[in-house]
Motif scaffolding. Structure first.
Motif, PDB file in Angstrom:
ATOM      1  N   LEU B  76       3.343   9.345  10.709  1.00 19.03           N
ATOM      2  CA  LEU B  76       2.057   9.695  10.103  1.00 19.03           C
ATOM      3  C   LEU B  76       1.959   9.147   8.672  1.00 19.03           C
ATOM      4  CD1 LEU B  76      -0.526  11.405  10.888  1.00 19.03           C
ATOM      5  CD2 LEU B  76       0.413  13.176   9.391  1.00 19.03           C
ATOM      6  N   VAL B  77       3.089   9.177   7.979  1.00 17.61           N
ATOM      7  CA  VAL B  77       3.122   8.601   6.629  1.00 17.61           C
ATOM      8  C   VAL B  77       2.693   7.139   6.677  1.00 17.61           C
ATOM      9  CG1 VAL B  77       4.658   7.896   4.740  1.00 17.61           C
ATOM     10  CG2 VAL B  77       4.855  10.200   5.719  1.00 17.61           C
ATOM     11  N   ARG B  78       3.231   6.418   7.644  1.00 17.03           N
ATOM     12  CA  ARG B  78       2.898   4.983   7.749  1.00 17.03           C
ATOM     13  C   ARG B  78       1.395   4.792   8.007  1.00 17.03           C
ATOM     14  NH1 ARG B  78       8.223   4.328  11.184  1.00 17.03           N
ATOM     15  NH2 ARG B  78       9.697   3.695   9.561  1.00 17.03           N
ATOM     16  N   GLU B  79       0.818   5.682   8.805  1.00 18.09           N
ATOM     17  CA  GLU B  79      -0.648   5.613   9.004  1.00 18.09           C
ATOM     18  C   GLU B  79      -1.373   5.792   7.672  1.00 18.09           C
ATOM     19  OE1 GLU B  79      -2.639   8.024  12.044  1.00 18.09           O
ATOM     20  OE2 GLU B  79      -0.714   8.175  13.081  1.00 18.09           O
ATOM     21  N   TYR B 113       3.919  -0.199  -2.282  1.00 21.08           N
ATOM     22  CA  TYR B 113       5.179  -0.872  -1.924  1.00 21.08           C
ATOM     23  C   TYR B 113       4.924  -1.833  -0.789  1.00 21.08           C
ATOM     24  CZ  TYR B 113      10.074  -1.144  -0.254  1.00 21.08           C
ATOM     25  OH  TYR B 113      11.306  -1.556   0.155  1.00 21.08           O
ATOM     26  N   GLU B 114       5.546  -2.988  -0.876  1.00 22.18           N
ATOM     27  CA  GLU B 114       5.336  -4.020   0.156  1.00 22.18           C
ATOM     28  C   GLU B 114       6.110  -3.722   1.439  1.00 22.18           C
ATOM     29  OE1 GLU B 114       3.161  -6.768   0.118  1.00 22.18           O
ATOM     30  OE2 GLU B 114       2.467  -5.459  -1.511  1.00 22.18           O
ATOM     31  N   GLY B 115       7.292  -3.128   1.281  1.00 23.82           N
ATOM     32  CA  GLY B 115       8.155  -2.899   2.449  1.00 23.82           C
ATOM     33  C   GLY B 115       7.783  -1.626   3.200  1.00 23.82           C
ATOM     34  N   ASP B 116       8.715  -1.178   4.043  1.00 20.86           N
ATOM     35  CA  ASP B 116       8.495   0.039   4.825  1.00 20.86           C
ATOM     36  C   ASP B 116       8.886   1.263   3.996  1.00 20.86           C
ATOM     37  OD1 ASP B 116       8.098   1.886   6.881  1.00 20.86           O
ATOM     38  OD2 ASP B 116      10.179   1.690   7.562  1.00 20.86           O
ATOM     39  N   VAL B 117       8.041   2.280   4.012  1.00 23.51           N
ATOM     40  CA  VAL B 117       8.236   3.464   3.176  1.00 23.51           C
ATOM     41  C   VAL B 117       9.577   4.160   3.452  1.00 23.51           C
ATOM     42  CG1 VAL B 117       6.992   5.004   4.762  1.00 23.51           C
ATOM     43  CG2 VAL B 117       7.070   5.556   2.324  1.00 23.51           C
ATOM     44  N   THR B 122      16.231   5.915   2.817  1.00 24.02           N
ATOM     45  CA  THR B 122      17.583   5.445   3.162  1.00 24.02           C
ATOM     46  C   THR B 122      18.320   4.969   1.921  1.00 24.02           C
ATOM     47  OG1 THR B 122      16.735   3.210   3.510  1.00 24.02           O
ATOM     48  CG2 THR B 122      16.869   4.645   5.454  1.00 24.02           C
ATOM     49  N   GLY B 123      17.593   4.872   0.797  1.00 28.55           N
ATOM     50  CA  GLY B 123      18.231   4.366  -0.415  1.00 28.55           C
ATOM     51  C   GLY B 123      18.167   2.846  -0.516  1.00 28.55           C
ATOM     52  N   LYS B 124      17.491   2.205   0.450  1.00 28.16           N
ATOM     53  CA  LYS B 124      17.387   0.733   0.417  1.00 28.16           C
ATOM     54  C   LYS B 124      16.575   0.282  -0.798  1.00 28.16           C
ATOM     55  CE  LYS B 124      15.768  -3.173   3.208  1.00 28.16           C
ATOM     56  NZ  LYS B 124      14.949  -3.555   4.348  1.00 28.16           N
ATOM     57  N   ASN B 125      15.629   1.111  -1.219  1.00 30.29           N
ATOM     58  CA  ASN B 125      14.835   0.790  -2.405  1.00 30.29           C
ATOM     59  C   ASN B 125      14.468   2.094  -3.117  1.00 30.29           C
ATOM     60  OD1 ASN B 125      13.417  -0.861  -4.224  1.00 30.29           O
ATOM     61  ND2 ASN B 125      12.779  -2.204  -2.546  1.00 30.29           N
TER      62      ASN B 125
END
Lengths: 387, 387
Positions: B76-79, B113-117, B122-125
């Motif tokens: 849902l966040v991605r939506e 943010y350009e990437g996936d939220v 996960t700490g990736k960004n």
């Protein structure tokens, strides 16, 4: 609990050596800074050099205004306002205690105002815009490092007046307990009294059902009381200095006011004393507050019982609540004496001659206080009790 | 006391009918708003209409995303992120409880943010920029209305992960205790447990000399405990609802963390349970926390004695401190049961089969907790104690 708005966005940097970040924090607000401070103590301690060096690293242009005195004067504020206007200052940095910060707030408001800055203190006008303020705190006492308020004395008639606006809260405040190691005992004790008074003014309210803020007030008072003798006996105790310093901020950041209306008569009465006699604000409060308590406690004995029990560990005598209440007042007075505060006017050489004048002047804009409304005669009697 | 930075600038509007100001507060941030909420309860209560009407008075264009569930999902966040990006949304308004606010924070970060939220979880960004967030709070529990954190569940593997950034603190939060009158008892009790857990996580620290924050924690815990049964027995008690609501914010606005490092293992263990079983977060905490306490109390019996004495009024037995400590843990467990919380895994139909899996998954990124470091075998034993 009353409806309320609360917002306190001051950024706190707390701990050892935090003043090294003053340049980094200041530069967010511009490159022209008015450095505002009191006398030579920040120079002899080396703090001045550290602050200036951190500011220079960020290529900040520094303008200076020194000379703030306790019970800061509107005349110096007016000088500061002129400097800000003439040089398009972006930020005022207060390095010092409550007097310096209060003076900086007044300058910050005056710099964005066409009229005379004293207008804000008489109620003739209210603050809309102001310059941003940063703080390096050297005296934990006034809580001005995150508060919205400022108190200034007008030498023309020796009026000491307060005003406040949410925009006047500093943008950042740097609190390093190590900077307080060298405070003289008397000044440390005045600060302790001042912060306790800020909590007591909020604590004595007619609002029912304010359990959370009651308990937060008691928590902060107990912490101050428990650490007061430690900092006086061992001025370089980091942990006790830190407890006192952070408590002084919490005491006056307005969290403890949420949902309630405080009293503030003792502060107003004290302003009359220190407006005329130029005694330390904390010392004045140690004299006034116990007298005020003795005069008003019958208005709400239960609240004074709660205070005695929860703050001073007085056992509640269910058969004699008044005795319990009075024991709490006595503990308060004894505590102030134990940390070296005067607790009577005569101790600071204030005698009958000015009592009538102070009572009159203090109430000329209306009665004082909210817990109990105090008229001229009430203030006179409180000052008599404080003799 | 540790060095710290603290800044929480969320503007609080607290009290009756305060949602009428949501338009006035929102319009400061722009004219295109994403209204984010859960199910139909805000429509049936009339809150939805009042909020929309206040927003329309300010000519704010409203986009909507409903459907947030407890343990809010990244799908849902991605939506929401797509809606914000496609429509140049200025502000996200969360109307609901912690799940809605946490989901709004995730959208706010993802929108810039350009990437996936999910990268933030996960700490990736890490978050640098985000949209501003406003809140109308309907469930006092998570403290997300002023906190910097957000917890989201990824359905792909049922990972429940937290992240935080100071910029994610809402710009304003509207807290009207009346809106909580209609909460079911179970949800009220889950909220009470959650806010107590937020304080307990902070309380159990290895930091010495944190008297002020210890006492502020105890003050807030006592207030919650003293008002819990009142709100359950009399759901329309304004004053008790107000104490609980404001306590829930104070519990998690990070003031109580200043100068100390909290534990947070119980939250992490609970996230494993509710990640798999989708039980209420508060219920999971009521099960985990007493088990955690029983497992770790010997690490610092003095702190558990202080907790028992100051929070639960257990008399200290100087000859048997362990007995005092255990009495405090027992009081905690009894209290959770008294407000209708489950206190064992079997009560919520969780049996042995998943314990190994939860212990493994919970510690796969390293040991949990700070008060005591917990490895896979420790977590397994705590879950066994919680059976």
């Amino acid at each position: 609990m009353r409806d309320f708005e609360f917002q306190n966005g001051t950024k706190i940097l707390f701990g050892k050596d935090q003043e090294q970040y003053v340049g980094r924090e200041s530069t967010r607000y511009g490159k022209k800074l008015l450095l505002h401070y009191g006398g030579g103590s920040i120079k002899s301690s080396g703090l001045y050099d550290r602050v200036v060096s951190s500011l220079r690293e960020e290529d900040i242009e520094i303008f200076e205004l020194a000379g703030v005195k306790p019970n800061p004067r509107v005349s110096l504020v007016r000088e500061g306002v002129i400097i800000c206007k003439e040089n398009n200052i972006d930020l005022i940095l207060a390095v010092g205690g409550g007097s310096v910060i209060d003076s900086a707030k007044a300058i910050a408001a005056g710099a964005k105002y066409e009229g005379d800055v004293w207008d804000f203190y008489t109620g003739k006008n209210s603050v809309s815009d102001c310059l941003p303020i940063g703080v390096v705190l050297t005296i934990p006492a006034a809580g001005s490092e995150t508060s919205a308020g400022t108190v200034i004395t007008n030498e023309d008639g020796f009026y000491k007046r307060a005003m406040g606006h949410n925009n006047l809260r500093p943008k950042f405040s740097i609190l390093n307990p190590v900077l307080t190691y060298t405070l003289p005992s008397f000044q440390t004790a005045c600060g302790i009294t001042d912060m306790m008074a800020h909590i007591l003014e909020r604590y004595f309210t007619n609002e029912r059902n304010v359990e959370l803020t009651d308990r937060l007030c008691e928590a902060t008072l107990k912490t101050i009381i428990n650490n007061a003798h430690t900092v006086l006996e061992n001025p370089t105790s980091y942990d006790a200095r830190a407890e006192i310093m952070w408590s002084g901020t919490i005491a006056h950041n307005d969290l403890l006011s949420t949902g309630r209306v405080g009293d503030w008569a003792s502060h107003d009465i004290e302003h009359e004393i220190s407006g005329i006699y130029d005694i330390a604000h904390g010392a004045g409060l140690a004299i006034v507050f116990p007298a005020w308590m003795k005069y008003v406690y019958k208005h709400d004995i239960n609240r004074f019982v709660q205070y005695a029990h929860r703050v001073w560990n007085v056992e509640i005598d269910p058969f004699d609540l008044e005795k319990t209440a009075l024991a709490g007042i006595k503990k308060t007075e004894e505590f102030f004496r134990s940390i070296g505060m005067p607790i009577s006017l005569t101790e600071v050489n204030i005698f009958d001659e000015h009592i009538d004048e102070m009572a009159k002047k203090g109430t000329e804009r209306g009665p004082l206080g909210n817990f109990v409304k105090l008229y001229e005669e009430d203030v006179r009697q409180i000052l008599q009790l404080a003799k």
